[in-house]
Design a protein around this motif. Structure first.
Motif, PDB file in Angstrom:
ATOM      1  N   UNK A  83       0.839  -1.194   0.000  1.00  0.00           N
ATOM      2  CA  UNK A  83       0.000   0.000   0.000  1.00  0.00           C
ATOM      3  C   UNK A  83       0.876   1.248   0.000  1.00  0.00           C
ATOM      4  N   UNK A  84       0.620   2.133  -0.954  1.00  0.00           N
ATOM      5  CA  UNK A  84       1.222   3.464  -0.905  1.00  0.00           C
ATOM      6  C   UNK A  84       0.366   4.338   0.009  1.00  0.00           C
ATOM      7  N   UNK A  85       1.006   5.195   0.778  1.00  0.00           N
ATOM      8  CA  UNK A  85       0.290   6.044   1.732  1.00  0.00           C
ATOM      9  C   UNK A  85       1.116   7.310   1.937  1.00  0.00           C
ATOM     10  N   UNK A  86       0.623   8.199   2.787  1.00  0.00           N
ATOM     11  CA  UNK A  86       1.403   9.377   3.158  1.00  0.00           C
ATOM     12  C   UNK A  86       1.095   9.742   4.606  1.00  0.00           C
ATOM     13  N   UNK A  87       2.081   9.556   5.449  1.00  0.00           N
ATOM     14  CA  UNK A  87       1.988   9.965   6.846  1.00  0.00           C
ATOM     15  C   UNK A  87       3.172  10.874   7.099  1.00  0.00           C
ATOM     16  N   UNK A  88       2.892  12.157   7.300  1.00  0.00           N
ATOM     17  CA  UNK A  88       3.959  13.144   7.417  1.00  0.00           C
ATOM     18  C   UNK A  88       4.418  13.299   8.860  1.00  0.00           C
ATOM     19  N   UNK A  89       5.739  13.387   9.006  1.00  0.00           N
ATOM     20  CA  UNK A  89       6.320  13.642  10.306  1.00  0.00           C
ATOM     21  C   UNK A  89       6.592  15.116  10.514  1.00  0.00           C
ATOM     22  N   UNK A 100      10.014   6.770   3.824  1.00  0.00           N
ATOM     23  CA  UNK A 100      10.200   5.531   4.574  1.00  0.00           C
ATOM     24  C   UNK A 100       9.190   4.484   4.134  1.00  0.00           C
ATOM     25  N   UNK A 101       9.675   3.279   3.865  1.00  0.00           N
ATOM     26  CA  UNK A 101       8.817   2.118   3.676  1.00  0.00           C
ATOM     27  C   UNK A 101       8.790   1.306   4.956  1.00  0.00           C
ATOM     28  N   UNK A 102       7.618   0.851   5.358  1.00  0.00           N
ATOM     29  CA  UNK A 102       7.448   0.164   6.640  1.00  0.00           C
ATOM     30  C   UNK A 102       6.912  -1.236   6.385  1.00  0.00           C
ATOM     31  N   UNK A 144       4.994   4.127   2.180  1.00  0.00           N
ATOM     32  CA  UNK A 144       4.630   2.782   1.717  1.00  0.00           C
ATOM     33  C   UNK A 144       4.604   1.806   2.882  1.00  0.00           C
ATOM     34  N   UNK A 145       3.636   0.893   2.852  1.00  0.00           N
ATOM     35  CA  UNK A 145       3.676  -0.316   3.673  1.00  0.00           C
ATOM     36  C   UNK A 145       4.168  -1.424   2.751  1.00  0.00           C
ATOM     37  N   UNK A 146       5.241  -2.089   3.145  1.00  0.00           N
ATOM     38  CA  UNK A 146       5.944  -2.977   2.229  1.00  0.00           C
ATOM     39  C   UNK A 146       5.549  -4.444   2.414  1.00  0.00           C
TER      40      UNK A 146
END
Length: 516
Positions: A83-89, A100-102, A144-146
């Motif tokens: 899943x591609x996503x966007x969580x900003x720090x 970052x891919x998690x 991204x969630x990898x």
């Protein structure tokens, strides 16, 4: 307590108490059944008081969260991303502007988390894993969630979303179980990635994709927020292109946290400045080549050639190199097989709590979703996990768990042997994996294929699983190419909390290796 007529815990009937007793191998008289029924009801009344208290929650520090979407056709040629996503720090910090891919067994609040499977309902965490919170504080953006092996069991082909492909050669495996994290960094889809390592799952994809991967000392990086396999083996670690990026990530991630379920009594209050090891060189360092990590574990000729060139490079940089020994090292995977089934089975049966054998925080939503998945999707658990659970049931039923006890004690002996090997040197070195990446299966696999492939997992983890057992830090850096021009990794192992020393060797070797 509320006077509402519903919503309380249900009290058991005497017949239920009799059934529980029978399952435990006990026999009760009618009088005893009545007494225990009343006693259990009194305890449940106390639990009902707890239900009236407010939940203890952890607030989110970073609230810009787009849960995103699965990859579109052609967008992810190596199948690295679920899943591609966007969580900003944070807007500023040492990782500001980095992506970052998690690994999708590590919680990012608001983003669905699959664990590499398709069981329902899908968990959408409401809390960040500790490492995610820290990396967001440092300015990273999760994009991204990898991909990964289903529940972390496998070597690159066990994801319900299909295998990740190695960007060096798409016909080859990335290794597992952090397969997508390795592929995503190697393909340039993300700058940095997180993996989880219980038998080598950070270091194997890093080595096979020509990257840098760190499994730190057990407990140095908090594991809260991941899908646990075994609290004594669970590690979260960085996968990067360079040693500098890897050290920077560990700077941010390391250190104690009140939520962490790992019991680490000697954990330093503050981590070292790992990046400061750059430029120190290895002149005068004593490096041990572990004899049992070569021929005894089946290192192939091409990997041996790359490793010997790495040894020559380190000597040329001024290090002294000598052979050392840890006799149980070559039995590391066998000891893992004696250590993992009992604890992993208990983790599954307890819906990820570990039967409360720790003082870390437990995410109630994660427990509830895992319980629901177990009820509706147990048949779809990965074959290697089922095999471990069957093993645990058989050994506990017929042998009172004694083979597991022996395996546990051998694990402690292995730790002593690695400590002894390190007593006369500063670090140990060996090939990260005895072989280069294997070819991917070209058709859909049956459970039988995965189960028969268990030996391949053991071979790949021969030099990585021992330090998951012992807790020693282990860094892999690229050290050349083997058969079919595929990457080979050099693994550097040191004393507990000697990560800065490992990076010192890694920086020096990386500089010399890139200059060749």
């Amino acid at each position: 307590m509320s006077n509402r007529p519903w919503g309380h815990l249900r009290y058991p009937e005497p017949a239920q108490i009799d059934a529980y007793a029978s399952a435990l191998g006990w026999q009760l008289t009618a009088q005893e059944t009545g007494l225990y029924t009343e006693a259990v009801r009194a305890t449940l009344a106390g639990l009902d008081e707890i239900e009236e208290l407010p939940d203890v929650s952890v607030p989110l520090k970073h609230t810009h969260r787009d849960p995103g979407r699965p990859p579109q056709p052609g967008e992810d040629p190596y199948n690295a991303v679920i899943r591609f996503c966007e969580v900003r720090g944070a807007a500023e910090g040492p990782l500001a502007g980095r992506t970052l891919g998690v690994k999708d067994c590590i919680a990012v609040a608001g983003v669905p988390m699959t664990n590499g499977g398709r069981r329902q309902p899908v968990l959408v965490p409401t809390e960040d894993a500790t490492v995610i919170e820290r990396l967001l504080d440092a300015g990273v953006t999760v994009t991204a969630k990898t991909n990964l092996e289903d529940l972390g069991f496998g070597l690159g082909e066990g994801s319900a979303f299909g295998p990740s492909r190695n960007p060096v050669d798409p016909t080859r495996s990335t290794g597992g179980s952090s397969s997508g994290s390795g592929a995503a960094v190697a393909a340039g889809l993300v700058d940095l990635a997180l993996g989880a390592d219980e038998g080598g799952s950070v270091r194997i994809p890093a080595a096979w994709c020509g990257l840098v991967g760190m499994k730190a000392t057990h407990g140095l990086v908090p594991s809260y927020g991941m899908s646990y396999m075994n609290h004594t083996l669970d590690h979260i670690g960085p996968i990067t292109r360079t040693v500098a990026d890897n050290a920077l990530m560990l700077d941010v991630m390391a250190g104690p946290d009140w939520r962490d379920p790992q019991w680490t009594r000697d954990l330093p209050a503050q981590p070292d400045a790992y990046g400061s090891a750059a430029g120190l060189g290895v002149e005068g360092l004593r490096i041990g080549v572990l004899a049992e990590a070569l021929e005894p574990v089946g290192v192939t000729d091409d990997v041996r050639t790359a490793f010997e060139a790495a040894v020559k490079t380190l000597r040329g940089l001024g290090a002294t190199v000598a052979e050392v020994s840890a006799p149980l090292w070559e039995k590391g995977w066998a000891i893992s097989l004696a250590s993992m089934p009992a604890a992993t089975s208990a983790m599954v049966k307890s819906n990820g709590t570990g039967n409360f054998g720790h003082l870390g925080r437990i995410d109630p939503q994660m427990v509830a979703v895992l319980a629901a998945q177990s009820r509706t999707g147990g048949d779809d658990l990965p074959p290697l996990l089922k095999s471990m659970m069957f093993t645990a049931e058989h050994v506990n039923t017929h042998y009172d768990g004694l083979p597991f006890v022996k395996g546990h004690n051998l694990r402690l002996e292995l730790r002593k042997q690695v400590d002894a090997a390190l007593a006369g040197v500063d670090v140990l070195i060996m090939p990260t994996i005895p072989t280069v990446a294997h070819e991917l299966l070209t058709e859909r696999s049956s459970p039988a294929a995965f189960l028969r492939g268990g030996g391949r997992v053991g071979k790949a983890t021969a030099n990585t699983s021992p330090t998951d057992l012992t807790g020693h830090p282990s860094l892999t850096v690229p050290c050349g190419r083997g058969e079919a021009d595929l990457p080979v990794g050099l693994q550097i192992v040191g004393p507990r909390y000697a990560e800065r020393l490992l990076y010192q060797v890694g920086f020096a070797f990386e500089g010399a290796f890139e200059g060749v």
